[in-house]
Write a protein that holds these residues in place. Structure first.
Motif, PDB file in Angstrom:
ATOM      1  N   LEU A  61       0.811  -1.217   0.000  1.00 28.09           N
ATOM      2  CA  LEU A  61       0.000   0.000   0.000  1.00 28.09           C
ATOM      3  C   LEU A  61       0.843   1.265   0.000  1.00 28.09           C
ATOM      4  N   GLY A  62       2.134   1.131   0.290  1.00 23.95           N
ATOM      5  CA  GLY A  62       2.999   2.296   0.309  1.00 23.95           C
ATOM      6  C   GLY A  62       4.219   2.076   1.174  1.00 23.95           C
ATOM      7  N   LYS A  63       5.095   3.068   1.157  1.00 26.66           N
ATOM      8  CA  LYS A  63       6.329   2.997   1.942  1.00 26.66           C
ATOM      9  C   LYS A  63       6.215   3.915   3.157  1.00 26.66           C
ATOM     10  N   PRO A  64       6.361   3.381   4.376  1.00 24.57           N
ATOM     11  CA  PRO A  64       6.383   4.239   5.561  1.00 24.57           C
ATOM     12  C   PRO A  64       7.663   5.074   5.589  1.00 24.57           C
ATOM     13  N   VAL A  65       7.508   6.347   5.856  1.00 23.67           N
ATOM     14  CA  VAL A  65       8.640   7.274   5.868  1.00 23.67           C
ATOM     15  C   VAL A  65       8.550   8.130   7.127  1.00 23.67           C
ATOM     16  N   HIS A  66       9.663   8.250   7.831  1.00 21.80           N
ATOM     17  CA  HIS A  66       9.735   9.124   8.997  1.00 21.80           C
ATOM     18  C   HIS A  66      10.341  10.455   8.561  1.00 21.80           C
ATOM     19  N   VAL A  67       9.673  11.540   8.875  1.00 24.60           N
ATOM     20  CA  VAL A  67      10.119  12.868   8.460  1.00 24.60           C
ATOM     21  C   VAL A  67      10.277  13.764   9.679  1.00 24.60           C
ATOM     22  N   ARG A  68      11.438  14.366   9.810  1.00 23.40           N
ATOM     23  CA  ARG A  68      11.684  15.356  10.852  1.00 23.40           C
ATOM     24  C   ARG A  68      11.622  16.736  10.217  1.00 23.40           C
ATOM     25  N   VAL A  69      10.957  17.663  10.895  1.00 20.23           N
ATOM     26  CA  VAL A  69      10.678  18.978  10.326  1.00 20.23           C
ATOM     27  C   VAL A  69      11.236  20.067  11.232  1.00 20.23           C
ATOM     28  N   VAL A  70      11.989  20.977  10.640  1.00 19.29           N
ATOM     29  CA  VAL A  70      12.407  22.203  11.323  1.00 19.29           C
ATOM     30  C   VAL A  70      11.377  23.267  10.977  1.00 19.29           C
ATOM     31  N   THR A  71      10.826  23.919  11.998  1.00 17.75           N
ATOM     32  CA  THR A  71       9.765  24.904  11.775  1.00 17.75           C
ATOM     33  C   THR A  71      10.241  26.322  12.065  1.00 17.75           C
ATOM     34  N   ASP A  72       9.476  27.276  11.563  1.00 20.46           N
ATOM     35  CA  ASP A  72       9.710  28.669  11.931  1.00 20.46           C
ATOM     36  C   ASP A  72       9.412  28.850  13.413  1.00 20.46           C
ATOM     37  N   PRO A  73      10.074  29.788  14.086  1.00 21.58           N
ATOM     38  CA  PRO A  73       9.803  30.019  15.508  1.00 21.58           C
ATOM     39  C   PRO A  73       8.320  30.287  15.757  1.00 21.58           C
ATOM     40  N   PRO A 128       2.559  25.476   6.078  1.00 18.81           N
ATOM     41  CA  PRO A 128       2.876  26.600   6.971  1.00 18.81           C
ATOM     42  C   PRO A 128       3.973  26.254   7.964  1.00 18.81           C
ATOM     43  N   GLY A 129       4.967  27.144   8.044  1.00 14.29           N
ATOM     44  CA  GLY A 129       5.995  27.015   9.068  1.00 14.29           C
ATOM     45  C   GLY A 129       7.130  26.059   8.767  1.00 14.29           C
ATOM     46  N   VAL A 130       7.097  25.357   7.646  1.00 16.17           N
ATOM     47  CA  VAL A 130       8.137  24.367   7.351  1.00 16.17           C
ATOM     48  C   VAL A 130       9.366  25.062   6.781  1.00 16.17           C
ATOM     49  N   ARG A 131      10.504  24.898   7.485  1.00 16.31           N
ATOM     50  CA  ARG A 131      11.767  25.493   7.022  1.00 16.31           C
ATOM     51  C   ARG A 131      12.671  24.455   6.382  1.00 16.31           C
ATOM     52  N   ALA A 132      12.686  23.239   6.934  1.00 16.49           N
ATOM     53  CA  ALA A 132      13.554  22.188   6.394  1.00 16.49           C
ATOM     54  C   ALA A 132      13.020  20.838   6.840  1.00 16.49           C
ATOM     55  N   THR A 133      13.331  19.800   6.081  1.00 17.74           N
ATOM     56  CA  THR A 133      12.910  18.446   6.438  1.00 17.74           C
ATOM     57  C   THR A 133      14.070  17.477   6.289  1.00 17.74           C
TER      58      THR A 133
END
Length: 331
Positions: A61-73, A128-133
């Motif tokens: 059904l798909g590939k599980p992916v873990h994503v870490r996100v750096v957000t704006d303050p 919204p707020g996503v700076r880097a992943t």
């Protein structure tokens, strides 16, 4: 708040989510009426939900992916809420460390890697707020949150509860294509993991024996994992953390299996990314996390390094949205 008996009963449901009130009562040595009354109250309040998780990787059904996100303050809540609103996102946490938000998403479709490319390069950066992943793709799962239960029961109680569950194959197939009928049953179990065979038969317009057979087929092959969802803090487990392990290649399997057997580990998977293993733990106190890292993991020679991130807030777990420490009903 959950008292000591409530917590034991929830742990029992984690071991055997579809067990009858009578079976649960006999396993933990309580009166059936007491068990039914308490668990029905907790289910009605949203302290616990019975659901199911599909093994997306094995079902194709798909590939599980873990994503870490750096957000704006100041944008952690907004970013986490936007991620939690996505149907392809299974879980969302706020975490400590260099990144602010962690999520697990399922990249599906006929070309999962192309779909992942679109998500990472176009969709997430526009949120919204996503700076880097930073992303890590699951290669193999050693244990899931559905396999874990709070360590509040003795060995005899756990054994009695497991005897109530559908037995699983010793070596389930590596890959299975779900047909429309099997997928429909799986979706009903995701909605309500305790849905009766009669209800399932009515929903699908089939017979009760057919419904029971299809549920058994999914469970014995571990294509669907039943799960009792509850916030660990309600069970007295105040410390949640994710650990990213750097492991020598020849030792990944041994370390993964060793961690899967630890009572504090509720998730462990081999991943492709900055780490070799991702581990999620639920423990009573920070001293337990220190002991796990220094003594248990420190005693595994194949482990070269460990990064630790505390989970400070859960917005979504296993496709279920959170309302503080309560879990919303699945839609």
């Amino acid at each position: 708040m959950l008292d000591a008996l409530d917590r034991r009963l929830v742990a029992a449901l984690q071991v055997a989510p579809r067990a009858s009130w009578g079976d649960l009562a006999r396993a933990v040595g309580e009166h059936e009426r007491t068990v039914a009354r308490r668990l029905q109250r907790l289910l009605a309040e949203g302290a616990i939900r019975i659901t199911a998780i599909l093994d997306d990787l094995r079902c194709g059904l798909g590939k599980p992916v873990h994503v870490r996100v750096v957000t704006d303050p100041g944008s952690v809540d907004d970013t986490a809420a936007a991620l939690a609103a996505r149907a392809d996102v299974r879980s969302v946490f706020a975490v400590t460390g260099a990144t602010d938000v962690w999520c697990e998403l399922i990249a599906g479709g006929p070309d999962p890697l192309q779909r992942l490319h679109e998500i990472l390069t176009r969709e997430l950066p526009a949120m919204p707020g996503v700076r880097a992943t930073e992303s890590e793709v699951v290669l193999r799962t050693f244990t899931t949150v559905a396999d874990w239960h709070a360590p509040l029961l003795d060995a005899a109680e756990v054994e009695a509860l497991r005897a109530c569950a559908v037995p699983t194959l010793a070596e389930p197939p590596a890959h299975v294509e779900l047909g429309p009928a099997e997928r429909a049953v799986a979706d009903l179990l995701v909605r309500d993991g305790r849905m009766s065979y009669t209800q399932i038969a009515e929903e699908l317009g089939t017979s009760v024996p057919t419904a029971a057979r299809k549920v058994g087929w999914l469970l014995e092959r571990r294509l669907v994992h039943l799960r009792a969802e509850v916030e660990p803090a309600l069970l007295g487990l105040q410390v949640e953390a994710q650990l990213g392990l750097e492991v020598r290649p020849a030792g990944i399997d041994r370390v993964g299996r060793a961690l899967a057997g630890h009572p504090g580990v509720r998730y462990c998977a081999a991943i492709a990314g900055a780490h070799d293993l991702l581990v999620e733990v639920c423990l009573t106190h920070e001293s337990d996390l220190y002991e796990l890292a220094t003594e248990f993991i420190g005693g595994l020679d194949e482990v070269n390094d460990v990064d630790m991130f505390l989970i400070t807030h859960a917005y979504k777990r296993g496709h279920l949205l959170k309302d503080g420490r309560l879990t919303r009903r699945p839609t």
